[in-house]
Motif scaffolding. Structure first.
Motif, PDB file in Angstrom:
ATOM      1  N   PHE A 151      22.207 -96.279 -69.572  1.00 33.83           N
ATOM      2  CA  PHE A 151      21.734 -94.900 -69.526  1.00 33.83           C
ATOM      3  C   PHE A 151      22.871 -93.938 -69.182  1.00 33.83           C
ATOM      4  N   ASP A 152      24.059 -94.293 -69.640  1.00 37.45           N
ATOM      5  CA  ASP A 152      25.235 -93.480 -69.361  1.00 37.45           C
ATOM      6  C   ASP A 152      25.383 -92.392 -70.431  1.00 37.45           C
ATOM      7  N   ASP A 154      23.823 -88.039 -71.350  1.00 30.10           N
ATOM      8  CA  ASP A 154      23.211 -86.846 -70.774  1.00 30.10           C
ATOM      9  C   ASP A 154      21.841 -86.543 -71.369  1.00 30.10           C
ATOM     10  N   PRO A 176      17.868 -89.196 -69.490  1.00 30.49           N
ATOM     11  CA  PRO A 176      17.942 -90.634 -69.193  1.00 30.49           C
ATOM     12  C   PRO A 176      16.997 -91.077 -68.088  1.00 30.49           C
ATOM     13  N   GLN A 177      16.823 -90.271 -67.051  1.00 31.18           N
ATOM     14  CA  GLN A 177      15.929 -90.671 -65.965  1.00 31.18           C
ATOM     15  C   GLN A 177      14.482 -90.741 -66.447  1.00 31.18           C
ATOM     16  N   GLU A 178      14.077 -89.793 -67.287  1.00 28.01           N
ATOM     17  CA  GLU A 178      12.713 -89.809 -67.825  1.00 28.01           C
ATOM     18  C   GLU A 178      12.495 -91.022 -68.719  1.00 28.01           C
ATOM     19  N   GLU A 180      14.124 -93.917 -68.566  1.00 27.05           N
ATOM     20  CA  GLU A 180      14.116 -95.125 -67.741  1.00 27.05           C
ATOM     21  C   GLU A 180      12.769 -95.317 -67.047  1.00 27.05           C
ATOM     22  N   ALA A 181      12.141 -94.201 -66.642  1.00 23.57           N
ATOM     23  CA  ALA A 181      10.845 -94.277 -65.973  1.00 23.57           C
ATOM     24  C   ALA A 181       9.712 -94.603 -66.939  1.00 23.57           C
TER      25      ALA A 181
END
Length: 215
Positions: A151-152, A154, A176-178, A180-181
């Protein structure tokens, strides 16, 4: 029209198909409503056709066909190859085309093939991961994009195309955070898989930005 040469006669002279001649004429004069067996070309059209088919461009039989028509024909070819058991998927040219569209809209430079987490550094300096796939009315609601292993980046750009025509259906961005969740872990592929439906629901719609670029 009463003067000039019929398309069939000019095709025989040039050793080209009428279809190629018609495609070239459309690229120069637009839609040809008078394409009939009795239609003859004007002197201007004859000169243009002869000049074109004497040029280097004539060595590329598909050079007069626009990108959308090429992709649509490619989709039809892939469909037939799948029916014959030669190919198993319809996604062969999709990745490169998606990255081409992303660069056209966002600017910047495409990443080297060795870059694993992103495909484009756009004009704003963002690292953009590009995900694309085709869908059809038969596509399962649980269909997913290709795997996320890192997830590297933006932002991820999701592009979904009609499987039969390669026309863009929608485009969306997601962080990326969304991702991954929302994505589920799959030990089989050693990464996370995000459903197409989730990307559409959670992503920021950017379809309008891509409509003009997908030509």
């Amino acid at each position: 029209m009463t003067d000039g040469i019929a398309p069939a006669e000019l095709a025989r002279e040039l050793g080209a198909s009428q279809r190629r001649i018609r495609a070239f004429l459309r690229s120069q004069w637009g839609k040809l409503d008078t394409w009939t067996t009795r239609w003859v070309l004007t002197e201007e059209q004859i000169t243009a056709v002869r000049g074109h088919f004497a040029s280097d461009d004539a060595k590329r039989p598909l050079s007069d066909i626009d990108v959308n028509d090429l992709l649509s024909q490619y989709a039809e070819i892939l469909s037939e190859l799948r029916a014959r058991g030669v190919c198993r998927t319809g996604n062969a040219p999709l990745g490169d085309y998606a990255e081409y569209l992303a660069q056209s809209v966002y600017g910047g430079e495409l990443a080297a093939n060795s870059a694993k987490s992103y495909d484009l550094i756009d004009a704003a300096g963002r690292r953009v991961q590009v995900k694309a796939r085709t869908v059809s009315p038969q596509t399962s609601p649980s269909s997913v994009f290709s795997v996320f292993r890192t997830f590297d980046f933006d932002v991820a750009l999701f592009l979904v195309f009609d499987q039969a025509t390669y026309e863009l259906m929608w485009a969306a961005e997601l962080g990326p955070q969304e991702i991954e969740a929302a994505a589920r872990w799959s030990s089989h592929v050693n990464g996370r898989l995000l459903r197409v439906r989730k990307a559409r629901e959670l992503g920021v719609d950017v379809t309008a930005r891509f409509d003009a670029a997908s030509v």
